[in-house]
Write an enzyme that holds these catalytic residues in place. Structure first.
Site, short mmCIF file in Angstrom:
data_model
loop_
_atom_site.label_atom_id
_atom_site.label_comp_id
_atom_site.label_asym_id
_atom_site.label_seq_id
_atom_site.Cartn_x
_atom_site.Cartn_y
_atom_site.Cartn_z
N LYS B 92 0.80 -1.23 0.00
CA LYS B 92 0.00 0.00 0.00
C LYS B 92 0.84 1.28 0.00
O LYS B 92 0.46 2.30 -0.57
CB LYS B 92 -0.94 0.00 1.21
CG LYS B 92 -2.07 -1.02 1.11
CD LYS B 92 -3.08 -0.62 0.07
CE LYS B 92 -4.25 -1.61 -0.01
NZ LYS B 92 -5.09 -1.35 -1.20
N GLU B 114 -9.86 6.35 2.76
CA GLU B 114 -10.75 5.30 3.25
C GLU B 114 -9.86 4.11 3.63
O GLU B 114 -8.77 3.97 3.11
CB GLU B 114 -11.74 4.88 2.17
CG GLU B 114 -11.21 3.86 1.14
CD GLU B 114 -10.04 4.35 0.29
OE1 GLU B 114 -9.86 5.58 0.17
OE2 GLU B 114 -9.29 3.50 -0.23
N SER B 381 1.67 -9.73 -1.27
CA SER B 381 1.39 -8.30 -1.14
C SER B 381 1.56 -7.73 0.26
O SER B 381 1.82 -6.55 0.43
CB SER B 381 -0.04 -8.01 -1.63
OG SER B 381 -0.96 -8.83 -0.93
#
Lengths: 263, 398
Positions: B92, B114, B381
């Site tokens: 991220k 968000e 990830s």
């Protein structure tokens, strides 16, 4: 019918020196069986048209009041198809223009052309879709145009002059001037520059300009009405219906339409 | 070889994408598009991004040959792209670093975001602390309850976490609320969207910032094996790590790409998040893509053990790659993901995020159909520390 009915009705009222008042109600809030009664009641109060919300699960342009009304309406089993059917059932008994307001996904899912045709059958005169800006309107504008349904465009406080001019040029029925930064809902007051904004819109718009979002009382309605052709009141009306305060709705509309005494 | 040039100027990926937002937000999207177009061609900006990715995030991340996993499965040589080793523990931050620098470039001082599980929220709060930006994160009340530690992390980092109780109180509703907040504060606030979803140019910006994953992988696999991989596997919720991994490989048609969605309790139940496998076309959060909805066009809730995959939509570029069949999309269940979670942990000593465990689960199936002279890359990830408690209670229920 359709766009022409809105234009004719608005022109008549404006010619007689009246301002335009459009209440917003959520279809299915309080049950679909009260829809006809509410529309007829509002028509008798002297409104120029009715903005009828179709609930959507993810209403990103709406504040808490209308979100909650949407949740109530969805719980009552309200659907776009169902509302169109009910509107059709009493279309000969109403003269007030009805303008649907919903998000693009329910319409897209229903079928864009099918929707435009169903609007004609149901006696719907115009459509407001807040999540379809200029850039995306080719998706649906053609179908609405073809069937004579007014596609009412929204303009915002952030819109630069070139966009304002283009949006106003395209708008049918009237130009919806979003008069707050943010979502629908009651506001204590509007920024000073909202008046300038409305005046600019009046200068460039070939159709009537109505201010909406954040308008909740007669004082505000008359105040903004000085700079445009009228107002749209949503959250406050939704609240009053929900609380069963029918008389206050009547008073709010009457108060909003009162000619301002020039002091 | 065909040249891939998506999106077009209107933000379309074939039949998908676009910018279905209120007029109030359009000027901000147009500004963002313009600022981004200039920034991505500005060597100084690119250098700045690269600097922070290297010195702060810790890139490049390793492409690790998972020898034990390879032996156990007996199929292709398996490589893990270790995005779990990034600062904050997931991919991220690749995107939030880039978007925070764009925020500064636009002269904005505030950020809204968000978050679902809290990974994107933490990555956003982190860069806001780093660059001195004010930060508000919207998070569903259900997710706040499920991910208390991440809420505390964000608050420690100086962010304000606002609970969202509308709808189901999860990621979809947090996104609605972030969009509403952005509309009310658009003049001084940038919205750092965390996935490759939303209105144009967000899917493009997120893809580009996440593409560092695929670019590195491509170079590293050639260094290690002398050729491109035969298969690449990544999980897909909104689809940011997967599009970042896939994008640099799109024109290499012989590299098979697999996106793995969350099947929850199973794609034949109502409890899943397999948008591409089971959803149909619609418009949510500003983009035309595949989504989960009922017969009246109302968005339905997604379901997955993994909060990061628990989203009823998917990035428009994935819908396009699905339609053109360039990427194969499959779905694995909660149970399969849990098994893979434990399997990787025991075999390699790497605890994957539950999201990434979905990719591992599918890779384990796929490996059976491949031969030892082939190679496969799995995008790992994120790391699974955040999920350990949840996995423990799920295993106890078994």
């Amino acid at each position: 019918m359709g766009k022409e009915r809105i234009e004719q009705k608005f022109a008549e009222k404006l010619a007689s020196g009246e301002k335009l008042f459009i209440p917003y109600i959520m279809a299915g809030d309080g049950g679909l069986n009260v829809l006809e009664e509410r529309i007829c009641f509002l028509a008798e109060c002297g409104v120029a048209a009715i903005e009828l919300g179709i609930p959507f699960s993810d209403p990103t342009a709406d504040g808490p009041t209308i979100q909650k009304a949407g949740v109530r309406a969805l719980k009552n089993g309200t659907t776009l198809a169902g509302v169109l059917e009910i509107l059709e059932s009493f279309k000969t008994r109403r003269e007030v223009p009805v303008i649907l307001m919903t998000y693009i996904n329910p319409i897209f899912h229903y079928g864009l052309e099918r929707f435009a045709k169903a609007c004609v059958r149901a006696g719907v005169d115009g459509v407001i879709i807040p999540d379809v800006p200029l850039e995306e309107e080719d998706l649906i504008a053609g179908f609405l145009h073809q069937h004579g349904i007014a596609f009412i465009r929204l303009v915002a406080l952030t819109s630069p002059k070139e966009r304002v001019v283009e949006i106003a040029r395209r708008s049918e029925g009237f130009l919806y001037a979003v008069s707050v930064m943010g979502t629908t809902g009651v506001r204590q007051h509007h920024d000073e520059h909202v008046k300038e904004y409305l005046q600019t819109l009046k200068e460039v718009s070939p159709v009537p300009v109505l201010a909406g979002f954040g308008v909740s009382n007669g004082e505000q309605a008359r105040d903004l009405g000085e700079y445009c052709d009228g107002v749209i009141v949503g959250s406050k009306i939704v609240d009053l219906f929900n609380e069963g305060k029918i008389k206050e709705i009547q008073e709010l509309i009457k108060d909003s339409l009162m000619t301002r005494s020039k002091a | 070889m065909t040249t891939y040039t998506m999106p077009d100027k209107t933000g379309r990926y074939g039949n998908f994408g676009g910018r279905f937002v209120p007029e109030l937000l359009m000027p901000a999207l147009l500004e963002l598009e313009e600022v981004y177009e200039t920034a991505k061609n500005d060597p100084a900006f690119l250098q700045q991004v690269e600097y922070y990715l290297k010195q702060y995030v810790g890139r490049e991340t390793p492409l690790y040959f998972a020898e034990q996993l390879t032996k156990k499965l007996g199929g292709p040589k398996i490589y893990l792209k270790r995005e779990d080793l990034n600062h904050t523990g997931a991919h991220k931050i690749n995107n939030t670093i880039g978007q925070a620098l764009l925020t500064l470039r636009m002269g904005k001082k505030k950020v809204v975001a968000e978050t679902g599980a809290g990974q994107h929220g933490v990555a956003t709060a982190t860069v806001c602390a780093l660059f001195g930006l004010e930060c508000i994160v919207f998070m569903g009340v259900e997710d706040i309850e499920r991910q208390k530690l991440n809420v505390f992390r964000m608050e420690m980092l100086g962010a304000e976490v606002r609970g969202v109780s509308s709808g189901s109180g999860t990621l979809k509703d947090a996104t609605n609320e972030a969009l509403r907040y952005w509309a009310a504060h658009v003049t001084d606030t940038h919205y750092i969207l965390g996935s490759a979803v939303g209105p144009h140019p967000f899917p493009l910006i997120v893809r580009d910032f996440q593409s560092v994953i695929g670019k590195e992988t491509k170079r590293q696999i050639v260094e290690q094996t002398g050729k491109l991989p035969d298969a690449v596997v990544a999980c897909v919720g909104g689809g940011s790590n997967s599009i970042g991994m896939f994008y640099p490989f799109i024109e290499d048609e012989f590299v098979k790409l697999y996106g793995v969605e969350a099947a929850g309790k199973g794609v034949d139940t109502d409890l899943h998040a397999a948008t591409l496998t089971k959803g149909d076309v619609g418009i949510l959060h500003g983009t035309l893509s595949k989504l989960l909805q009922d017969e009246h066009g109302q968005i339905t809730e997604a379901f997955s053990i993994s909060a990061g995959l628990d989203y009823p939509g998917v990035g428009p570029e994935h819908s396009h790659l699905h339609e053109t069949k360039r990427v194969t999309y499959e779905a694995v269940t909660d149970e399969e993901a849990l098994d893979a979670f434990q399997f990787l942990t025991k075999t390699e000593g790497i605890i994957p995020a539950l999201e990434s465990a979905h990719a591992v689960a599918y890779a384990m199936k796929l490996a059976r159909t491949m031969s030892p002279d082939e190679t496969m890359v799995i995008c790992l990830s994120g790391r699974g520390d955040k999920d350990v408690e949840q996995v423990k209670s799920r295993l106890e229920e078994r």
